[in-house]
Scaffold this motif. Structure first.
Motif, PDB file in Angstrom:
ATOM      1  N   UNK A 191       0.798  -1.223   0.000  1.00 42.63           N
ATOM      2  CA  UNK A 191       0.000   0.000   0.000  1.00 42.63           C
ATOM      3  C   UNK A 191       0.836   1.280   0.000  1.00 42.63           C
ATOM      4  N   UNK A 192       2.143   1.142  -0.164  1.00 47.33           N
ATOM      5  CA  UNK A 192       3.006   2.310  -0.142  1.00 47.33           C
ATOM      6  C   UNK A 192       2.846   3.131  -1.428  1.00 47.33           C
ATOM      7  N   UNK A 193       2.826   4.453  -1.316  1.00 50.37           N
ATOM      8  CA  UNK A 193       2.772   5.288  -2.522  1.00 50.37           C
ATOM      9  C   UNK A 193       4.108   5.251  -3.256  1.00 50.37           C
ATOM     10  N   UNK A 194       4.066   5.526  -4.537  1.00 51.26           N
ATOM     11  CA  UNK A 194       5.272   5.533  -5.383  1.00 51.26           C
ATOM     12  C   UNK A 194       5.373   6.859  -6.112  1.00 51.26           C
ATOM     13  N   UNK A 195       6.585   7.212  -6.460  1.00 52.76           N
ATOM     14  CA  UNK A 195       6.806   8.335  -7.367  1.00 52.76           C
ATOM     15  C   UNK A 195       6.950   7.734  -8.756  1.00 52.76           C
ATOM     16  N   UNK A 196       6.237   8.287  -9.714  1.00 46.21           N
ATOM     17  CA  UNK A 196       6.242   7.749 -11.073  1.00 46.21           C
ATOM     18  C   UNK A 196       6.699   8.826 -12.042  1.00 46.21           C
ATOM     19  N   UNK A 197       7.698   8.485 -12.825  1.00 43.18           N
ATOM     20  CA  UNK A 197       8.205   9.374 -13.864  1.00 43.18           C
ATOM     21  C   UNK A 197       7.718   8.822 -15.205  1.00 43.18           C
TER      22      UNK A 197
END
Length: 154
Positions: A25-31
């Motif tokens: 459930x951890x958020x991610x940074x997406x490029x």
């Protein structure tokens, strides 16, 4: 030959969903540009004019998924103003998690597991098929929710 916008959408959506499922459930940074680069490289002799279109399509795919209620984006890195490709603190919504964990009666693995497999293979035809299944299921769920709300006087 350059991939169509639909093909870019399918590949990027598959990669985004697979990444978010793996980190849930951890958020991610997406490029978004990190998805566009391999599409361009795998496409062979793609005209330079198509490079920008593919990058824009990758960014727009994430924005579309957010607008469709399938992604929650904490914020967008505005360092590039209009051409920002970094979406920060991205996570699946309850709707997308429900969709991706759904197991169609005819299959032995969930749509999320199929997305992960397609992302690992890098196969655009598999990505297209799985993304189509996800959106068909989303439409079906949306229709059912709307019908239930209507039936209950909502």
């Amino acid at each position: 030959m350059a991939p169509s916008n639909r093909e870019v959408f399918d590949i990027v959506a598959t990669q985004v969903f697979a990444q978010l499922l793996a980190q849930f459930p951890m958020p991610c940074d997406i490029d978004a540009d990190s998805f566009a680069g391999p599409i361009i490289q795998n496409g062979g002799d793609i005209a330079t004019a198509d490079h920008g279109r593919i990058h824009r399509c990758a960014r727009t795919t994430i924005t579309f998924l957010q607008g469709a209620g399938l992604l929650e984006v904490g914020r967008v890195d505005n360092s590039l103003i209009r051409n920002s490709s970094k979406f920060l603190d991205v996570r699946l919504t309850m709707e997308s998690l429900t969709l991706l964990r759904a197991i169609p009666a005819s299959l032995s693995e969930s749509l999320g597991e199929q997305l992960s497999s397609a992302a690992k293979q890098g196969a655009s035809s598999a990505a297209t098929s799985v993304v189509q299944s996800v959106f068909e299921r989303a439409i079906e769920m949306g229709i059912r929710t709307t019908f239930n709300a209507f039936s209950n006087g909502g």
